[in-house]
Design an enzyme around this catalytic site. Structure first.
Site, PDB file in Angstrom:
ATOM      1  N   ARG A 169       0.824  -1.209   0.000  1.00  0.00           N
ATOM      2  CA  ARG A 169       0.000   0.000   0.000  1.00  0.00           C
ATOM      3  C   ARG A 169       0.864   1.267   0.000  1.00  0.00           C
ATOM      4  NH1 ARG A 169      -5.084   2.096   1.183  1.00  0.00           N
ATOM      5  NH2 ARG A 169      -5.067   3.900   2.560  1.00  0.00           N
ATOM      6  N   ARG A 170       0.861   1.990  -1.131  1.00  0.00           N
ATOM      7  CA  ARG A 170       1.590   3.245  -1.328  1.00  0.00           C
ATOM      8  C   ARG A 170       3.093   3.103  -1.070  1.00  0.00           C
ATOM      9  NH1 ARG A 170      -2.132   2.832  -3.251  1.00  0.00           N
ATOM     10  NH2 ARG A 170      -4.164   3.764  -2.948  1.00  0.00           N
ATOM     11  N   LYS A 171       3.615   1.888  -1.276  1.00  0.00           N
ATOM     12  CA  LYS A 171       5.047   1.650  -1.070  1.00  0.00           C
ATOM     13  C   LYS A 171       5.550   0.621  -2.072  1.00  0.00           C
ATOM     14  CE  LYS A 171       5.066   2.480   3.942  1.00  0.00           C
ATOM     15  NZ  LYS A 171       5.113   1.827   5.261  1.00  0.00           N
TER      16      LYS A 171
END
Length: 292
Positions: A169-171
């Site tokens: 998630r967002r990484k």
């Protein structure tokens, strides 16, 4: 400029970063460079490592707040044509890390490739989007990535396949590198349908973002199952202003920098919002904005 002997045509000193960010704030970079090729990029990063100079990569500047005093080290910007190329082959698109994400989304729709339209109106570059696994509730860019060519922070050039990259998630596990080129495998769809869907999503997204002429940036990531904007409103913070920094009327998770704003004003409004949401709702908001 002894550190950058041989790179005099590429490296500039004391480049004001305010003009390279959406907020239009911040002091100078000690060194600033726009490499012309992947090989020149690798050589710059290697020289920086040898000289002990820290390296940062500046994309579109949409999610960066540069402090008023500026930043030390070398700031790299992939704005030259070598990093902006975009081409399709079979059901794949190969795109430079410095290319605009918005341009990629539009290009994919016109070529008849579905999957990326959920990212319409998400600002930034392709490299930044892949590194941060940009996405919405409908999906992330990482699921479409098949290959990424990078320059490591040691100055080496590598190719990493999808199975070698961990997207969460967002990484992603691409934080140790500068993204030069990305290959995405997409789903063939009717270009007319895709373009129509893209247009509807664009209107919907833009309605919840600051106006185009406003110097603005998104502040916080949405917590799982919640909206940061709704939480900020629920904490009674709509209309909050600190110095020249104001929470946007259209979406309170965006901050707008007025003419008299400083980077310090943005830092203060971030602290105010975070503290109040924590105290009143018991939720700790995680910054989406990167602070240099």
């Amino acid at each position: 400029m002894g550190t950058w002997s041989g790179f005099e045509k590429v490296v500039r000193q004391s480049e004001l970063l305010a003009m390279h960010t959406w907020l239009g704030l911040g002091g100078p970079a000690q060194y600033y460079a726009e490499p012309r090729t992947a090989e020149e990029l690798a050589a710059l990063v290697l020289r920086a490592k040898q000289e002990g100079v820290p390296v940062r990569v500046l994309g579109a500047g949409s999610n960066i707040l540069v402090r008023d005093e500026g930043v030390s080290g070398l700031v790299l910007h992939l704005g030259c044509p070598a990093f902006m190329d975009m081409r399709s082959q079979d059901n794949r698109i190969v795109v430079g890390g410095g290319a605009s994400l918005t341009r990629l989304v539009t290009f994919a729709a016109h070529e008849g490739f579905g999957g990326l339209e959920t990212l319409v109106a998400v600002p930034g570059t392709v490299g930044g989007a892949v590194q941060g696994n940009a996405g919405t509730h409908s999906g992330d860019i990482g699921e479409w990535v098949r290959r990424v060519d990078v320059v490591t922070l040691s100055g080496g050039m590598e190719t990493r396949t999808h199975r070698e990259i961990l997207f969460s998630r967002r990484k992603s596990t691409l934080d140790d590198s500068v993204i030069v080129e990305v290959e995405l495998e997409l789903t063939p769809e009717d270009p007319v349908d895709l373009t129509r869907r893209l247009h509807k999503l664009w209107i919907l997204r833009k309605a919840g973002q600051p106006l185009g002429h406003q110097n603005s940036a998104r502040l916080f990531k949405d917590p799982r199952g919640a909206s940061a904007a709704e939480l900020i409103e629920a904490a009674g913070l709509k209309g909050t202003q600190v110095g020249g920094a104001t929470l946007c009327e259209r979406n309170v998770n965006f901050v707008v920098a007025e003419a008299n704003c400083s980077a310090d004003d943005i830092l203060r409004i971030i602290d105010t919002v975070r503290t109040q949401v924590q105290n009143r709702l018991g939720v700790q908001l995680e910054l989406d904005l990167e602070i240099w």
